[in-house]
Design a protein around this motif. Structure first.
Motif, mmCIF file in Angstrom:
data_model
loop_
_atom_site.group_PDB
_atom_site.id
_atom_site.type_symbol
_atom_site.label_atom_id
_atom_site.label_comp_id
_atom_site.label_asym_id
_atom_site.label_seq_id
_atom_site.Cartn_x
_atom_site.Cartn_y
_atom_site.Cartn_z
ATOM 1 N N TRP A 4 0.830 -1.290 -0.182
ATOM 2 C CA TRP A 4 -0.222 -0.153 -0.020
ATOM 3 C C TRP A 4 0.885 1.184 -0.168
ATOM 4 O O TRP A 4 0.395 2.253 -0.582
ATOM 5 C CB TRP A 4 -1.017 0.108 1.208
ATOM 6 C CG TRP A 4 -2.203 -0.912 0.988
ATOM 7 C CD1 TRP A 4 -2.205 -2.130 1.465
ATOM 8 C CD2 TRP A 4 -3.199 -0.881 -0.073
ATOM 9 N NE1 TRP A 4 -3.293 -2.895 0.760
ATOM 10 C CE2 TRP A 4 -4.056 -1.929 0.012
ATOM 11 C CE3 TRP A 4 -3.634 0.353 -0.886
ATOM 12 C CZ2 TRP A 4 -5.135 -2.241 -0.757
ATOM 13 C CZ3 TRP A 4 -4.694 0.239 -1.532
ATOM 14 C CH2 TRP A 4 -5.358 -0.972 -1.593
ATOM 15 N N SER A 54 -5.506 -0.359 6.933
ATOM 16 C CA SER A 54 -4.359 0.321 7.270
ATOM 17 C C SER A 54 -4.385 1.943 7.296
ATOM 18 O O SER A 54 -5.239 2.384 6.767
ATOM 19 C CB SER A 54 -3.028 -0.080 6.628
ATOM 20 O OG SER A 54 -3.226 0.627 5.386
ATOM 21 N N TYR A 55 -3.351 2.571 7.811
ATOM 22 C CA TYR A 55 -3.142 3.977 7.925
ATOM 23 C C TYR A 55 -3.172 4.548 6.296
ATOM 24 O O TYR A 55 -4.094 5.471 5.834
ATOM 25 C CB TYR A 55 -2.169 4.416 8.702
ATOM 26 C CG TYR A 55 -1.977 5.850 8.454
ATOM 27 C CD1 TYR A 55 -2.441 7.010 9.108
ATOM 28 C CD2 TYR A 55 -0.780 6.363 8.082
ATOM 29 C CE1 TYR A 55 -2.306 8.130 8.941
ATOM 30 C CE2 TYR A 55 -0.171 7.635 8.058
ATOM 31 C CZ TYR A 55 -0.953 8.366 8.497
ATOM 32 O OH TYR A 55 -0.687 9.777 8.631
ATOM 33 N N GLN A 89 -4.247 3.008 3.601
ATOM 34 C CA GLN A 89 -5.577 2.734 2.850
ATOM 35 C C GLN A 89 -6.267 3.691 3.377
ATOM 36 O O GLN A 89 -7.218 4.047 2.424
ATOM 37 C CB GLN A 89 -5.742 1.177 3.434
ATOM 38 C CG GLN A 89 -5.080 0.096 2.627
ATOM 39 C CD GLN A 89 -5.615 -1.061 3.226
ATOM 40 O OE1 GLN A 89 -5.383 -1.470 4.292
ATOM 41 N NE2 GLN A 89 -6.019 -2.272 2.291
#
Lengths: 164, 169
Positions: A59, B2-3, B5
């Protein structure tokens, strides 16, 4: 984590831009926008061999990629205005040049001529394979038809009218 | 999630809401100059996006979050703005649409309908509507100097990259 992604992206952008300026000093590519995308993408890929990305997950890479490309995308769009003179900006320039005595509309007609329409607007369409110009007649290629359909659809969606 | 995301979700949700709000305003109020709505929509959604980003960023420094998310959001909005503006002002797109409507089009006919005079008239009308140019005593003067500043700003990369002569201002 965002701090390190942001800094990495900034460094890669600076290096890519310096390469871009350097290449443009050496020679001017024929398809400038495509060459810019290739240059920026190549430097981004090369960064994987130079920059320490330990600690970055999938990510983080996606975020970095999107941040980098949003800037590159904006630059490629802006580059079009750098390489080609826009009629609107030319008009504004002319009006400013004549700011003391005031500008007449006839002064503007001298700045933009019909050659600009053919050379700068119609011939590039033929070059990019969207139209065929034969015996003074313009027809669309299959790629041109697809683009025309897309823009007509966007007209309806965005409530816009004819361009120019 | 998550952060990172969360941050991506905030940027993209804000972007799609921005587009929906912009299109909805155009169709609801039948606005003639659709470009005028851009700055206000952009400021509103950028602010909302930054507030949401900061509230989810926790105890970390706010500047990198605001800068990165702001850049990504602005880049996406710029792309949408260009596509929109292209549809309004691009002669190439107009040629494509006209040839598509007619089947084929003679170059002379196109130039008869759409020559330098028409370009100047159309552009001038848009510049007058946006108050970039104003009329006083039947003469044209600079109004809001946004386009003029843009033109001067574009001179710098023109000079560096293309070695074009900077016009005197």
């Amino acid at each position: 984590m965002i701090e390190s992604i942001m800094l990495n992206v900034c460094y890669i952008l600076i290096v890519s831009f310096l390469f871009h300026v350097l290449i443009w000093q050496l020679f001017l590519p024929k398809r400038e926008q495509i060459f810019i995308v290739v240059n920026f993408t190549a430097i981004y890929i090369a960064s994987f061999f130079i920059v320490d990305y330990s600690g970055f997950g999938v990510w983080e890479h996606i975020y970095g990629f999107l941040l980098y490309n949003s800037v590159v995308f904006s630059y490629v769009i802006t580059y079009t205005a750098i390489s080609e003179d826009s009629p609107s900006l030319t008009i504004v320039r002319k009006v400013f040049e004549k700011r003391k005595e005031g500008c007449h509309e006839r002064d503007l007609n001298r700045v933009i001529n019909d050659d600009l329409i053919v050379k700068d607007r119609i011939l590039p369409l033929e070059k990019s394979g969207m139209i065929v110009l034969s015996k003074n007649c313009i027809t669309l290629t299959s790629s041109g038809v697809k683009w025309a359909k897309l823009f007509r659809y966007l007209d309806k969606l965005m409530g816009t009218k004819e361009g120019g | 999630m998550s952060y990172i995301q969360n941050m991506l979700a905030i940027v993209f949700v804000s972007y799609f809401l921005f587009i929906l709000a912009h299109l909805a305003l155009i169709h609801l109020f039948k606005v003639k100059n659709q470009v005028v709505l851009f700055p206000s929509c952009y400021v509103v959604f950028l602010s909302l996006m930054l507030i949401a980003s900061c509230s989810l960023s926790g105890s970390g420094s706010l500047f990198p979050v605001m800068f990165s998310n702001g850049m990504m959001f602005s880049g996406l909005v710029y792309g949408y703005f260009t596509l929109f503006n292209l549809n309004i002002s691009s002669l190439r797109i107009r040629v494509l649409k006209e040839v598509y409507a007619e089947g084929e089009l003679e170059l002379d006919k196109l130039l008869a309908n759409y020559n330098s005079k028409t370009i100047v008239e159309n552009r001038l009308e848009r510049l007058l509507r946006g108050r970039q140019i104003i009329i006083k005593d039947q003469k044209l003067y600079i109004g809001t100097p946004v386009f003029l500043i843009l033109s001067v700003f574009l001179d710098v990369p023109k000079k560096i990259l293309l070695r074009k002569k900077i016009q005197d201002l």
